[in-house]
Design a protein around this motif. Structure first.
Motif, mmCIF file in Angstrom:
data_model
loop_
_atom_site.group_PDB
_atom_site.id
_atom_site.type_symbol
_atom_site.label_atom_id
_atom_site.label_comp_id
_atom_site.label_asym_id
_atom_site.label_seq_id
_atom_site.Cartn_x
_atom_site.Cartn_y
_atom_site.Cartn_z
ATOM 1 N N SER A 102 7.280 -92.398 -152.784
ATOM 2 C CA SER A 102 8.545 -92.528 -151.996
ATOM 3 C C SER A 102 8.823 -93.769 -151.525
ATOM 4 O O SER A 102 9.776 -94.223 -150.574
ATOM 5 N N GLY A 103 7.926 -94.739 -152.009
ATOM 6 C CA GLY A 103 8.172 -96.258 -151.721
ATOM 7 C C GLY A 103 7.501 -96.716 -150.550
ATOM 8 O O GLY A 103 7.714 -97.819 -149.917
ATOM 9 N N GLN A 104 6.805 -95.902 -149.932
ATOM 10 C CA GLN A 104 6.121 -96.183 -148.483
ATOM 11 C C GLN A 104 4.575 -96.855 -148.874
ATOM 12 O O GLN A 104 3.940 -96.085 -149.790
ATOM 13 N N THR A 105 4.231 -97.757 -148.000
ATOM 14 C CA THR A 105 3.072 -98.158 -148.167
ATOM 15 C C THR A 105 1.701 -97.153 -147.705
ATOM 16 O O THR A 105 1.994 -96.434 -146.504
ATOM 17 N N VAL A 106 0.620 -96.936 -148.527
ATOM 18 C CA VAL A 106 -0.515 -96.110 -148.187
ATOM 19 C C VAL A 106 -1.277 -97.126 -147.426
ATOM 20 O O VAL A 106 -1.449 -97.955 -147.560
ATOM 21 N N SER A 107 -2.171 -96.087 -146.691
ATOM 22 C CA SER A 107 -3.320 -96.761 -146.073
ATOM 23 C C SER A 107 -4.389 -97.223 -146.867
ATOM 24 O O SER A 107 -4.626 -96.818 -148.188
ATOM 25 N N SER A 108 -5.127 -98.169 -146.235
ATOM 26 C CA SER A 108 -6.532 -98.559 -146.981
ATOM 27 C C SER A 108 -7.156 -97.552 -147.036
ATOM 28 O O SER A 108 -7.289 -96.591 -146.252
ATOM 29 N N GLY A 109 -8.094 -97.197 -148.256
ATOM 30 C CA GLY A 109 -8.965 -96.448 -148.662
ATOM 31 C C GLY A 109 -9.120 -96.175 -149.951
ATOM 32 O O GLY A 109 -8.877 -97.127 -150.675
ATOM 33 N N ARG A 110 -9.765 -95.202 -150.234
ATOM 34 C CA ARG A 110 -10.330 -94.811 -151.666
ATOM 35 C C ARG A 110 -9.407 -93.843 -152.240
ATOM 36 O O ARG A 110 -8.718 -92.874 -151.787
#
Length: 79
Positions: free
Chosen positions: A51-59
């Protein structure tokens, strides 16, 4: 911006898919899903979902499927 370049080489032409999943198995981003010829290829994942949204830090899990090949690796996204 956090991003990673994924390099790969195909020894046979055919349908290739590279898909990023979260640890729960939900599709985050379809990077490649197309026919490709024998050659070196690369794709950049810039930490965005479909969707073009930034995902959170993580695995995250990257699954690659190609002719006579399938592999899964774990990636860590840091911001």
């Amino acid at each position: 911006n956090p991003s990673t370049t994924i390099d790969y080489e195909l020894s046979k032409p055919g349908s290739v898919s590279l898909i990023v999943y979260d640890m729960a198995g939900s599709v985050i981003r379809i990077l490649i899903n197309e026919y490709q010829d024998v050659d070196y290829h690369n794709v950049i994942w810039n930490g965005l979902n479909d969707s073009g949204q930034t995902v959170s830090s993580g695995r995250y899990i990257l699954k690659m499927s190609a002719p006579e090949f399938s592999d899964t690796i774990t990636m860590t996204l840091l911001k």
